[in-house]
Design a protein around this motif. Structure first.
Motif, short mmCIF file in Angstrom:
data_model
loop_
_atom_site.label_atom_id
_atom_site.label_comp_id
_atom_site.label_asym_id
_atom_site.label_seq_id
_atom_site.Cartn_x
_atom_site.Cartn_y
_atom_site.Cartn_z
N ASP A 180 -18.04 95.68 -77.26
CA ASP A 180 -19.31 95.85 -76.54
C ASP A 180 -20.36 94.88 -77.06
N ALA A 181 -20.28 94.55 -78.36
CA ALA A 181 -21.23 93.61 -78.97
C ALA A 181 -20.83 92.16 -78.71
N ARG A 182 -19.71 91.95 -78.04
CA ARG A 182 -19.20 90.61 -77.65
C ARG A 182 -18.74 89.79 -78.85
N ILE A 183 -18.24 90.44 -79.88
CA ILE A 183 -17.64 89.71 -81.01
C ILE A 183 -16.27 89.24 -80.53
N VAL A 204 -16.60 87.25 -90.56
CA VAL A 204 -16.70 85.79 -90.56
C VAL A 204 -17.89 85.41 -89.70
N LEU A 205 -18.83 84.67 -90.32
CA LEU A 205 -20.04 84.25 -89.63
C LEU A 205 -19.97 82.77 -89.27
N ARG A 206 -20.47 82.45 -88.12
CA ARG A 206 -20.56 81.07 -87.66
C ARG A 206 -21.59 80.30 -88.50
N PRO A 207 -21.48 78.98 -88.50
CA PRO A 207 -22.52 78.18 -89.16
C PRO A 207 -23.89 78.48 -88.55
N ARG A 208 -24.89 78.35 -89.36
CA ARG A 208 -26.29 78.55 -88.96
C ARG A 208 -26.55 79.97 -88.49
N SER A 209 -25.87 80.96 -89.10
CA SER A 209 -26.16 82.35 -88.76
C SER A 209 -27.51 82.72 -89.37
N SER A 210 -28.05 83.84 -88.96
CA SER A 210 -29.41 84.22 -89.33
C SER A 210 -29.58 84.53 -90.81
N GLN A 253 -9.22 91.40 -100.36
CA GLN A 253 -9.49 90.19 -101.14
C GLN A 253 -8.57 89.04 -100.74
N ALA A 254 -7.31 89.35 -100.44
CA ALA A 254 -6.37 88.30 -100.01
C ALA A 254 -6.80 87.69 -98.68
N VAL A 255 -7.27 88.52 -97.76
CA VAL A 255 -7.73 88.02 -96.46
C VAL A 255 -9.00 87.19 -96.63
N VAL A 256 -9.92 87.66 -97.46
CA VAL A 256 -11.14 86.88 -97.72
C VAL A 256 -10.78 85.51 -98.29
N THR A 257 -9.89 85.48 -99.27
CA THR A 257 -9.48 84.21 -99.87
C THR A 257 -8.82 83.30 -98.84
N LEU A 258 -7.90 83.85 -98.06
CA LEU A 258 -7.21 83.08 -97.01
C LEU A 258 -8.22 82.44 -96.05
N LEU A 259 -9.15 83.25 -95.56
CA LEU A 259 -10.11 82.75 -94.58
C LEU A 259 -11.10 81.77 -95.19
N ARG A 260 -11.54 82.04 -96.41
CA ARG A 260 -12.46 81.09 -97.07
C ARG A 260 -11.80 79.74 -97.28
N ASP A 261 -10.54 79.76 -97.67
CA ASP A 261 -9.82 78.50 -97.90
C ASP A 261 -9.65 77.69 -96.61
N ALA A 262 -9.56 78.38 -95.47
CA ALA A 262 -9.33 77.71 -94.18
C ALA A 262 -10.62 77.41 -93.42
N ALA A 263 -11.71 78.03 -93.83
CA ALA A 263 -12.96 77.92 -93.06
C ALA A 263 -13.53 76.51 -93.08
N PRO A 264 -13.93 76.01 -91.92
CA PRO A 264 -14.62 74.73 -91.87
C PRO A 264 -15.97 74.83 -92.60
N SER A 265 -16.52 73.70 -92.93
CA SER A 265 -17.81 73.66 -93.62
C SER A 265 -18.87 74.42 -92.83
N ALA A 313 -25.79 91.58 -90.12
CA ALA A 313 -25.49 90.43 -89.26
C ALA A 313 -25.73 90.77 -87.80
N ASP A 314 -26.22 89.79 -87.08
CA ASP A 314 -26.38 89.87 -85.64
C ASP A 314 -25.00 89.58 -85.03
N PRO A 315 -24.53 90.40 -84.09
CA PRO A 315 -23.20 90.16 -83.50
C PRO A 315 -23.04 88.75 -82.92
N ALA A 316 -24.13 88.13 -82.48
CA ALA A 316 -24.04 86.77 -81.94
C ALA A 316 -23.62 85.77 -83.01
N ASP A 317 -23.84 86.10 -84.28
CA ASP A 317 -23.45 85.22 -85.39
C ASP A 317 -22.01 85.46 -85.86
#
Length: 186
Positions: free
Chosen positions: A131-134, A90-96, A55-67, A101-105
């Motif tokens: 192998d999934a290129r994450i 962590v998913l990129r903007p405009r993920s599916s 939960q601490a990592v989720v909060t940290l990353l959500r607070d820092a994540a760009p729109s 989740a698709d590894p590309a996202d």
């Protein structure tokens, strides 16, 4: 059914490999059910300190994540014949927006080790994610003083970048700039 008796849920293993639909057979009982190359892998329920770090990592990353970026606890990732469930995704903007989740996202996966997942989180899962290129993988040792290991995707798998621990804020650049202080996670 007898009143007062606990009915036993029965299921049978598939004839061949396990697949994603088979995961829906299992109860929501705290165990983590994953498929690795068609084989079922089950991790016991997680304890309170593990959950606090997640939960601490989720909060940290959500607070820092760009729109537009998404930070999710236990969002599954479909990797070929495998269905993995990282502690944090962590998913990129405009993920599916798919259930798996698709590894590309996926820009980052985070695993918080436990006694029962240590080898899985250090050896097997990073190999599958690579192998999934994450692009980025974080592994956290949550003991009394959490330690964060960051990895970036190289030509032959993940390359270790940093090992962070303690109270000092340290900048990490991927998947986006964030200041990290692992000791603050407990």
């Amino acid at each position: 059914m007898t009143i007062g008796a606990n009915p036993v849920v029965r299921w049978t293993a598939p004839e061949g490999q396990w697949t994603e639909p088979d995961l829906h057979l299992f109860p929501q009982d705290g165990h983590r059910y994953e498929i690795v190359d068609g084989s079922l892998h089950v991790t016991p329920p997680l304890n309170g300190p593990h959950e606090a770090v997640v939960q601490a990592v989720v909060t940290l990353l959500r607070d820092a994540a760009p729109s537009g970026w998404w930070v999710c606890a236990r969002l599954g990732v479909a990797v070929g014949a495998s269905n993995l469930v990282p502690d944090v995704t962590v998913l990129r903007p405009r993920s599916s927006g798919a259930i798996w989740a698709d590894p590309a996202d996926v820009a980052l996966v985070v695993e918080v080790e436990t006694d029962t997942s240590r080898r899985y989180d250090r050896l097997l899962k990073p190999a599958l994610y690579a192998d999934a290129r994450i692009e980025t993988y974080w592994r956290i040792e949550p003991d009394r003083s959490p330690v964060l290991h960051t990895y970036a995707l190289g030509p032959d798998g993940y390359v270790h970048e940093k090992t962070l621990q303690g109270a000092d804020l340290v900048k990490v650049d991927a998947p986006f700039p964030v200041r990290v202080s692992p000791s603050a996670w407990l």
